[in-house]
Design an enzyme around this catalytic site. Structure first.
Site, PDB file in Angstrom:
ATOM      1  N   ASP A 101      19.784 100.103 105.291  1.00  0.00           N
ATOM      2  CA  ASP A 101      20.597  99.999 104.079  1.00  0.00           C
ATOM      3  C   ASP A 101      19.755  99.307 103.016  1.00  0.00           C
ATOM      4  O   ASP A 101      19.327  98.164 103.208  1.00  0.00           O
ATOM      5  CB  ASP A 101      21.832  99.140 104.421  1.00  0.00           C
ATOM      6  CG  ASP A 101      23.028  99.451 103.564  1.00  0.00           C
ATOM      7  OD1 ASP A 101      22.840  99.659 102.361  1.00  0.00           O
ATOM      8  OD2 ASP A 101      24.146  99.472 104.109  1.00  0.00           O
ATOM      9  N   ASP A 203      22.428 101.375  98.618  1.00  0.00           N
ATOM     10  CA  ASP A 203      23.666 100.700  98.228  1.00  0.00           C
ATOM     11  C   ASP A 203      23.898 100.756  96.714  1.00  0.00           C
ATOM     12  O   ASP A 203      22.959 100.580  95.925  1.00  0.00           O
ATOM     13  CB  ASP A 203      23.563  99.226  98.668  1.00  0.00           C
ATOM     14  CG  ASP A 203      24.826  98.438  98.433  1.00  0.00           C
ATOM     15  OD1 ASP A 203      25.846  98.784  99.041  1.00  0.00           O
ATOM     16  OD2 ASP A 203      24.795  97.467  97.638  1.00  0.00           O
ATOM     17  N   GLU A 260      25.012 105.573  97.983  1.00  0.00           N
ATOM     18  CA  GLU A 260      26.402 105.259  97.664  1.00  0.00           C
ATOM     19  C   GLU A 260      26.568 105.388  96.155  1.00  0.00           C
ATOM     20  O   GLU A 260      25.909 104.678  95.404  1.00  0.00           O
ATOM     21  CB  GLU A 260      26.723 103.834  98.107  1.00  0.00           C
ATOM     22  CG  GLU A 260      28.181 103.502  97.949  1.00  0.00           C
ATOM     23  CD  GLU A 260      28.461 102.019  97.943  1.00  0.00           C
ATOM     24  OE1 GLU A 260      29.546 101.641  98.379  1.00  0.00           O
ATOM     25  OE2 GLU A 260      27.611 101.223  97.481  1.00  0.00           O
ATOM     26  N   HIS A 333      32.521 100.738 106.248  1.00  0.00           N
ATOM     27  CA  HIS A 333      32.843  99.313 106.405  1.00  0.00           C
ATOM     28  C   HIS A 333      33.588  98.737 105.199  1.00  0.00           C
ATOM     29  O   HIS A 333      33.934  97.554 105.212  1.00  0.00           O
ATOM     30  CB  HIS A 333      31.543  98.538 106.636  1.00  0.00           C
ATOM     31  CG  HIS A 333      30.633  98.621 105.451  1.00  0.00           C
ATOM     32  ND1 HIS A 333      29.891  99.751 105.162  1.00  0.00           N
ATOM     33  CD2 HIS A 333      30.381  97.748 104.454  1.00  0.00           C
ATOM     34  CE1 HIS A 333      29.231  99.555 104.036  1.00  0.00           C
ATOM     35  NE2 HIS A 333      29.497  98.351 103.592  1.00  0.00           N
ATOM     36  N   ASP A 334      33.797  99.535 104.155  1.00  0.00           N
ATOM     37  CA  ASP A 334      34.532  99.075 102.969  1.00  0.00           C
ATOM     38  C   ASP A 334      35.925  99.691 102.879  1.00  0.00           C
ATOM     39  O   ASP A 334      36.650  99.427 101.920  1.00  0.00           O
ATOM     40  CB  ASP A 334      33.786  99.486 101.682  1.00  0.00           C
ATOM     41  CG  ASP A 334      32.452  98.793 101.532  1.00  0.00           C
ATOM     42  OD1 ASP A 334      32.311  97.646 101.997  1.00  0.00           O
ATOM     43  OD2 ASP A 334      31.536  99.409 100.940  1.00  0.00           O
TER      44      ASP A 334
HETATM   45  C1  NOJ Z   1      28.699  98.442  98.675  1.00  0.00           C
HETATM   46  C2  NOJ Z   1      28.721  97.959 100.077  1.00  0.00           C
HETATM   47  O1  NOJ Z   1      29.116  99.013 100.913  1.00  0.00           O
HETATM   48  C3  NOJ Z   1      29.685  96.789 100.109  1.00  0.00           C
HETATM   49  O2  NOJ Z   1      30.002  96.384 101.417  1.00  0.00           O
HETATM   50  C4  NOJ Z   1      29.072  95.684  99.310  1.00  0.00           C
HETATM   51  O3  NOJ Z   1      29.998  94.613  99.205  1.00  0.00           O
HETATM   52  C5  NOJ Z   1      28.711  96.139  97.900  1.00  0.00           C
HETATM   53  N1  NOJ Z   1      28.101  97.438  97.858  1.00  0.00           N
HETATM   54  C6  NOJ Z   1      27.751  95.172  97.264  1.00  0.00           C
HETATM   55  O4  NOJ Z   1      26.482  95.304  97.842  1.00  0.00           O
END
Ligand code: NOJ
Length: 555
Positions: A101, A203, A260, A333-334
């Site tokens: 990541d 990310d 992402e 995970h979010d």
């Molecule tokens: C996206 C990540 O998936 C998340 O978990 C994170 O808090 C934010 N970006 C900041 O890096």
């Protein structure tokens, strides 16, 4: 596309592990890299060929590793670089490549780069972050609200300036305008390429390019602030930087990239992925925004219909049809657990998870399975906000209270969308702490672990896990499921998601009843086709039972 034209990362199944919650090997209540190495057999049994690890770098863990202190070191809580090398090697022996990541929009405020930058306005790294003077008369330079709540600016006494942070104040944004910053980041990526990783998940990439002028946005809430996302996401010129990243890191290596990309609409995908794009795949969030709302304000989540979800998924499929490729995902995970997020309350969870899995593994693209999804995990609902660890859950809770919701309503929104839903420990068996750790886990194990766990589900033919394994085999055995074109059917149906996947030699028809009612369809759709698989065992043409999914094939 023909099967022989496919790259390894297009044929395979990707799996996302949240290392802190995967497997503890030290009796410390948090997972380790060795724990992942010990559990590779589980991943191999799912046909996984790419394993994405959320950040394991040295970090103060304000945002569970997304605040990186040292990109070339492993955080001691996860183990050592030797453990990482071992994981890369052992996974490689099983045909699994590790995906790192890359957190390149920001670092930790404890990163030596930031410590040097904040020390003064004249040093070598003075412009590595986004420093601005206070407004005339005092106060933050703009009214931007950070994604985790509160002002996106933090005052620094040492430098007598504000710095910008898109996320938490402990996550200062890097200044990508600086060629030195870009080079330093590309060097980091190349360090991991040299180590033999198979790919990168990049990310928060849509935030790296800031607008030329920093101006106030129109306030959208009681706090007089404007969402930073609306001011800085997907800014013109971003692809120039990313083109540099492609040339400086990705090209010439057998590594894939998936970024992402919140804020990149499906219609814009062709510029980002495909032969002339910068990444191999992009995680878009249009489908996640259907139940959550595009503003991602949990307390304001809208009522939604299945046709909206299907439209979002179809958007990705069609915008990458001619050139490009999609990651297909329902969880990470979010996000909350997909059975709760996408299926009606009261749905039988095992059936719901098997139905969604059928879609996940038969859309065109690389499926990304998130740990626990293959077991049918559901959300947790802890009694107090103090039980939640996730930084964004706390800020969303406070936001809901400011918006006039009661404590109970604010907590309900947290129950529904908290990132902690996805972060509870993996459930390996029915023993103590679900086989995750001998010590008290950092987040409580879900209380359903006695029935939902890898060992138990592996022994049951009708489990979610067994269905994932079967779908993984089917996907390999039916080329049209790997590379066939996507065509949506029954687009207006509010219960059934249906589509075909057609290659030169075969067409698969997938029908999934994502409702808790029986659903009928025109039996002509599958006439002359053979039933290949059904979540419920057998099928009646023209009729789907609640949460039933079927795959037919014509050759
Ligand atoms: C996206 C990540 O998936 C998340 O978990 C994170 O808090 C934010 N970006 C900041 O890096």
């Amino acid at each position: 596309m023909e099967p022989d034209d496919m790259r390894w990362w297009q044929r395979t199944i990707a799996y996302e592990a949240y290392p802190k919650s995967f497997q503890d090997t030290r009796g410390q209540g948090t997972g380790t890299i060795r724990g992942i190495t010990e559990r590779l057999d589980h991943l191999a049994s799912l046909g996984v060929g790419a394993l994405w690890l959320t950040p394991v770098y040295r970090s103060p863990m304000v945002d569970n590793g997304y605040d990186v202190q040292d990109y070339r070191a492993i955080d001691p809580s996860f183990g050592t670089m030797a453990d990482m090398d071992e994981l890369i090697a052992r996974a490689g022996e099983r045909g699994i490549r590790i995906v790192m990541d890359l957190v390149f929009n920001h670092t930790s405020d404890q990163c030596p780069w930031f410590l040097e930058s904040r020390a003064g306005r004249d040093g070598d790294k003075a412009d590595w972050y986004l420093w601005r003077d206070a407004r005339p008369g005092g106060g933050a330079p703009t009214n931007w609200r950070s994604i985790f709540g509160g002002s996106a600016w933090e005052w620094c006494e040492e430098r007598q300036q504000y710095y910008l942070h898109t996320f938490a104040s402990a996550q200062p944004d890097l200044n990508w305008e600086s060629p030195d910053v870009r080079q330093a980041l590309f060097d980091v990526a190349n360090f991991w390429v040299e180590k033999g990783v198979g790919g990168f998940r990049v990310d928060a990439i849509t935030y790296i390019k800031k607008p030329d002028r920093f101006v106030d946005g129109t306030p959208d809430g009681e706090d007089g602030m404007a969402r930073i996302h609306d001011m800085t996401a997907n800014t013109e010129g971003i692809l120039d930087y990313l083109g540099e990243f492609k040339r400086g890191v990705l090209e010439g290596h057998d590594v894939f990239s998936v970024a992402e990309a919140n804020g990149v609409p499906a219609s814009d995908l062709p510029r980002w992925v495909g032969a002339d794009g910068v990444f191999d795949m992009l995680f878009g969030f249009d489908h996640m925004h259907v139940p959550m709302g595009a503003a991602e304000e949990w307390c304001h989540a809208p009522a939604w219909r299945l046709t909206e979800l299907k439209q979002a998924l179809t958007g990705y499929q069609t915008s990458t049809a001619a050139d490009g490729w999609c990651p297909v995902f329902f969880e990470n995970h979010d996000q909350p657990r997909s059975v709760d997020n996408f299926l009606p309350a009261g749905a039988d969870r095992t059936q719901a998870a098997r139905c969604l899995a059928t879609v996940l593994l038969t859309l065109r693209g690389t499926p990304f399975v998130y740990q626990g999804e293959e077991l049918g995990y559901a959300n947790v609902a802890w009694p107090s906000i103090d039980d939640y660890n996730d930084v964004s859950s706390r800020s969303q809770y406070e936001f809901a209270l400011r918006e006039g919701f009661s404590e109970a309503e604010a907590l309900e929104a947290v129950h529904r969308f908290s990132r902690d839903n996805a972060r509870t420990p993996m459930q390996w068996d029915a023993g103590r702490n679900a086989g995750f750790s001998s010590a008290t886990p950092w987040l409580p194990v879900h209380d359903d672990y006695a029935s939902q766990n890898v060992e138990g589900e592996a022994a049951e033919a009708d489990s979610v896990l067994s269905w994932y394994r079967e779908l993984a085999r089917l996907r390999q055995d039916h080329d049209e499921l790997l590379c066939g074109d996507y065509h949506e059917l029954l687009a207006d149906d509010e219960r059934i998601y249906a589509y075909t996947r057609a290659s030169a030699n075969a067409t698969a028809t997938v029908l999934a009843n994502l409702s808790v009612e029986p659903a009928g369809y025109d039996p002509g759709l599958t006439r002359g086709s053979a039933l290949v698989a059904s979540t419920h065992g057998g099928a009646t043409p023209g009729m789907l039972r609640p949460l039933e999914a079927v795959i037919y094939e014509t050759r």
